[in-house]
Write a protein that holds these residues in place. Structure first.
Motif, PDB file in Angstrom:
ATOM      1  N   PRO A   9      41.921  37.080  39.807  1.00  0.00           N
ATOM      2  CA  PRO A   9      42.131  38.533  39.481  1.00  0.00           C
ATOM      3  C   PRO A   9      42.324  39.516  40.413  1.00  0.00           C
ATOM      4  O   PRO A   9      41.354  39.995  41.231  1.00  0.00           O
ATOM      5  CB  PRO A   9      41.007  38.738  38.455  1.00  0.00           C
ATOM      6  CG  PRO A   9      39.818  37.747  39.446  1.00  0.00           C
ATOM      7  CD  PRO A   9      40.550  36.543  39.832  1.00  0.00           C
ATOM      8  N   VAL A  10      43.609  39.865  40.683  1.00  0.00           N
ATOM      9  CA  VAL A  10      43.853  40.491  42.030  1.00  0.00           C
ATOM     10  C   VAL A  10      43.715  42.235  41.632  1.00  0.00           C
ATOM     11  O   VAL A  10      44.227  42.493  40.589  1.00  0.00           O
ATOM     12  CB  VAL A  10      45.325  40.246  42.358  1.00  0.00           C
ATOM     13  CG1 VAL A  10      46.063  40.931  43.562  1.00  0.00           C
ATOM     14  CG2 VAL A  10      45.471  38.584  42.994  1.00  0.00           C
ATOM     15  N   LYS A  11      43.283  42.657  42.743  1.00  0.00           N
ATOM     16  CA  LYS A  11      43.161  44.082  42.545  1.00  0.00           C
ATOM     17  C   LYS A  11      44.505  44.855  42.534  1.00  0.00           C
ATOM     18  O   LYS A  11      45.421  44.245  42.953  1.00  0.00           O
ATOM     19  CB  LYS A  11      42.509  44.758  43.745  1.00  0.00           C
ATOM     20  CG  LYS A  11      41.057  44.567  43.736  1.00  0.00           C
ATOM     21  CD  LYS A  11      40.376  45.390  45.136  1.00  0.00           C
ATOM     22  CE  LYS A  11      39.032  44.677  45.211  1.00  0.00           C
ATOM     23  NZ  LYS A  11      38.443  45.447  46.241  1.00  0.00           N
ATOM     24  N   PRO A  12      44.919  45.665  41.356  1.00  0.00           N
ATOM     25  CA  PRO A  12      46.275  45.935  41.306  1.00  0.00           C
ATOM     26  C   PRO A  12      47.102  46.603  42.562  1.00  0.00           C
ATOM     27  O   PRO A  12      48.061  46.347  42.510  1.00  0.00           O
ATOM     28  CB  PRO A  12      46.054  47.567  40.372  1.00  0.00           C
ATOM     29  CG  PRO A  12      44.602  47.066  39.635  1.00  0.00           C
ATOM     30  CD  PRO A  12      43.900  46.409  40.730  1.00  0.00           C
ATOM     31  N   GLU A  13      46.394  47.220  43.494  1.00  0.00           N
ATOM     32  CA  GLU A  13      47.104  47.517  44.450  1.00  0.00           C
ATOM     33  C   GLU A  13      47.463  46.489  45.586  1.00  0.00           C
ATOM     34  O   GLU A  13      48.309  46.887  46.371  1.00  0.00           O
ATOM     35  CB  GLU A  13      46.277  48.556  45.633  1.00  0.00           C
ATOM     36  CG  GLU A  13      44.725  47.902  46.116  1.00  0.00           C
ATOM     37  CD  GLU A  13      43.535  48.197  45.153  1.00  0.00           C
ATOM     38  OE1 GLU A  13      42.434  48.150  45.657  1.00  0.00           O
ATOM     39  OE2 GLU A  13      43.659  48.104  43.940  1.00  0.00           O
ATOM     40  N   TYR A  14      47.100  45.352  45.302  1.00  0.00           N
ATOM     41  CA  TYR A  14      47.272  44.044  46.047  1.00  0.00           C
ATOM     42  C   TYR A  14      48.482  43.139  45.493  1.00  0.00           C
ATOM     43  O   TYR A  14      48.935  42.241  45.957  1.00  0.00           O
ATOM     44  CB  TYR A  14      46.395  43.211  46.562  1.00  0.00           C
ATOM     45  CG  TYR A  14      45.370  44.100  47.561  1.00  0.00           C
ATOM     46  CD1 TYR A  14      45.875  44.501  48.565  1.00  0.00           C
ATOM     47  CD2 TYR A  14      44.086  44.653  47.097  1.00  0.00           C
ATOM     48  CE1 TYR A  14      45.289  45.396  49.629  1.00  0.00           C
ATOM     49  CE2 TYR A  14      43.299  45.053  47.921  1.00  0.00           C
ATOM     50  CZ  TYR A  14      43.937  45.692  49.274  1.00  0.00           C
ATOM     51  OH  TYR A  14      43.035  46.587  49.826  1.00  0.00           O
ATOM     52  N   VAL A  15      48.683  43.521  44.075  1.00  0.00           N
ATOM     53  CA  VAL A  15      49.516  42.518  43.043  1.00  0.00           C
ATOM     54  C   VAL A  15      51.066  42.109  43.693  1.00  0.00           C
ATOM     55  O   VAL A  15      51.180  40.986  43.798  1.00  0.00           O
ATOM     56  CB  VAL A  15      49.389  42.821  41.780  1.00  0.00           C
ATOM     57  CG1 VAL A  15      50.371  42.109  40.823  1.00  0.00           C
ATOM     58  CG2 VAL A  15      48.066  42.859  41.174  1.00  0.00           C
ATOM     59  N   GLU A  16      51.588  43.226  44.028  1.00  0.00           N
ATOM     60  CA  GLU A  16      52.910  42.844  44.554  1.00  0.00           C
ATOM     61  C   GLU A  16      52.913  42.463  45.901  1.00  0.00           C
ATOM     62  O   GLU A  16      53.884  41.588  46.382  1.00  0.00           O
ATOM     63  CB  GLU A  16      53.629  44.351  44.616  1.00  0.00           C
ATOM     64  CG  GLU A  16      53.768  44.883  43.266  1.00  0.00           C
ATOM     65  CD  GLU A  16      54.680  43.818  42.268  1.00  0.00           C
ATOM     66  OE1 GLU A  16      55.521  43.221  42.615  1.00  0.00           O
ATOM     67  OE2 GLU A  16      54.136  44.116  41.061  1.00  0.00           O
ATOM     68  N   THR A  82      39.145  41.149  42.249  1.00  0.00           N
ATOM     69  CA  THR A  82      38.315  42.002  41.387  1.00  0.00           C
ATOM     70  C   THR A  82      37.182  41.172  41.025  1.00  0.00           C
ATOM     71  O   THR A  82      35.935  41.774  40.832  1.00  0.00           O
ATOM     72  CB  THR A  82      38.840  42.334  40.009  1.00  0.00           C
ATOM     73  OG1 THR A  82      39.236  41.468  39.434  1.00  0.00           O
ATOM     74  CG2 THR A  82      40.208  43.479  40.161  1.00  0.00           C
ATOM     75  N   ARG A  83      37.030  39.817  41.034  1.00  0.00           N
ATOM     76  CA  ARG A  83      35.852  39.207  40.586  1.00  0.00           C
ATOM     77  C   ARG A  83      36.214  37.348  41.097  1.00  0.00           C
ATOM     78  O   ARG A  83      37.215  37.297  41.549  1.00  0.00           O
ATOM     79  CB  ARG A  83      35.683  39.060  39.203  1.00  0.00           C
ATOM     80  CG  ARG A  83      36.708  38.629  38.278  1.00  0.00           C
ATOM     81  CD  ARG A  83      36.154  38.729  36.913  1.00  0.00           C
ATOM     82  NE  ARG A  83      37.292  38.223  35.899  1.00  0.00           N
ATOM     83  CZ  ARG A  83      38.581  38.574  35.623  1.00  0.00           C
ATOM     84  NH1 ARG A  83      38.779  39.947  36.063  1.00  0.00           N
ATOM     85  NH2 ARG A  83      39.210  37.817  35.005  1.00  0.00           N
ATOM     86  N   THR A  84      35.369  36.955  40.917  1.00  0.00           N
ATOM     87  CA  THR A  84      35.449  35.384  41.340  1.00  0.00           C
ATOM     88  C   THR A  84      36.487  34.695  40.686  1.00  0.00           C
ATOM     89  O   THR A  84      36.510  34.852  39.388  1.00  0.00           O
ATOM     90  CB  THR A  84      33.888  34.723  41.217  1.00  0.00           C
ATOM     91  OG1 THR A  84      32.948  35.410  41.824  1.00  0.00           O
ATOM     92  CG2 THR A  84      34.203  33.220  41.563  1.00  0.00           C
ATOM     93  N   PRO A  85      37.512  33.971  41.519  1.00  0.00           N
ATOM     94  CA  PRO A  85      38.518  33.404  40.580  1.00  0.00           C
ATOM     95  C   PRO A  85      37.964  32.385  39.746  1.00  0.00           C
ATOM     96  O   PRO A  85      36.744  31.771  40.044  1.00  0.00           O
ATOM     97  CB  PRO A  85      39.143  32.654  42.029  1.00  0.00           C
ATOM     98  CG  PRO A  85      39.088  33.633  43.019  1.00  0.00           C
ATOM     99  CD  PRO A  85      37.836  34.026  42.825  1.00  0.00           C
ATOM    100  N   GLU A  86      38.468  32.232  38.609  1.00  0.00           N
ATOM    101  CA  GLU A  86      38.284  31.215  37.656  1.00  0.00           C
ATOM    102  C   GLU A  86      38.962  29.926  37.659  1.00  0.00           C
ATOM    103  O   GLU A  86      40.158  29.786  37.650  1.00  0.00           O
ATOM    104  CB  GLU A  86      38.371  31.808  36.190  1.00  0.00           C
ATOM    105  CG  GLU A  86      38.172  30.846  35.103  1.00  0.00           C
ATOM    106  CD  GLU A  86      38.486  31.635  33.616  1.00  0.00           C
ATOM    107  OE1 GLU A  86      38.321  30.948  32.739  1.00  0.00           O
ATOM    108  OE2 GLU A  86      39.129  32.549  33.676  1.00  0.00           O
ATOM    109  N   ILE A  87      38.224  28.827  37.932  1.00  0.00           N
ATOM    110  CA  ILE A  87      38.578  27.526  37.904  1.00  0.00           C
ATOM    111  C   ILE A  87      38.806  27.227  36.355  1.00  0.00           C
ATOM    112  O   ILE A  87      38.138  26.971  35.583  1.00  0.00           O
ATOM    113  CB  ILE A  87      37.809  26.415  38.671  1.00  0.00           C
ATOM    114  CG1 ILE A  87      37.468  26.753  39.969  1.00  0.00           C
ATOM    115  CG2 ILE A  87      38.563  25.039  38.245  1.00  0.00           C
ATOM    116  CD1 ILE A  87      36.496  25.833  40.819  1.00  0.00           C
ATOM    117  N   VAL A  88      40.257  27.039  36.034  1.00  0.00           N
ATOM    118  CA  VAL A  88      40.529  26.952  34.718  1.00  0.00           C
ATOM    119  C   VAL A  88      40.419  25.632  34.155  1.00  0.00           C
ATOM    120  O   VAL A  88      40.005  24.962  33.078  1.00  0.00           O
ATOM    121  CB  VAL A  88      42.101  27.290  34.471  1.00  0.00           C
ATOM    122  CG1 VAL A  88      42.454  27.145  32.952  1.00  0.00           C
ATOM    123  CG2 VAL A  88      41.982  29.009  34.606  1.00  0.00           C
TER     124      VAL A  88
END
Length: 113
Positions: A9-16, A82-88
């Motif tokens: 879940p990437v912070k909006p300012e870093y998505v691009e 924004t939070r810990t990545p989720e292992i799907v």
């Protein structure tokens, strides 16, 4: 083979800029012996989420999660999410050590969020 899918879940300012920011990690991982697949894509459900799909030959994933570039990537990524990545999902046959992914913990109270 070890196969894993992780949502970041990437912070909006870093998505691009995410692909460029994680490019050293991506290229180093793709060059690892035993790497079968390593690709990023944007989530269709949430455009601020990147999905990582990776696959390794048995035994190669442990070397990956203990590599210098993996540890450096954890530090690079921590302030970008924004939070810990989720292992799907994972399929693990004949190898151990994948739980090291849990090392990338995000606590909003520590100023990383």
């Amino acid at each position: 083979m070890i196969f894993i899918v992780v949502k970041f879940p990437v912070k909006p300012e870093y998505v691009e800029s995410w692909p460029a920011l994680v490019a050293p990690f991506t290229e180093a991982t793709r060059a690892e012996p035993g790497n079968l697949w390593f690709e990023w894509s944007r989530s269709l459900e949430d455009p601020d989420t990147y999905v990582l799909v990776e696959a390794f030959q048995d035994g190669a994933a442990e070397a990956h999660v203990t590599s210098d570039h993996f540890r450096a990537a954890l530090e690079t990524m921590r302030p970008l999410v924004t939070r810990t990545p989720e292992i799907v999902s994972t399929t693990i046959e004949g190898a151990h050590g994948w739980s090291a992914m849990g090392e990338l913990q995000i606590d909003p109270s520590d100023g990383a969020a």
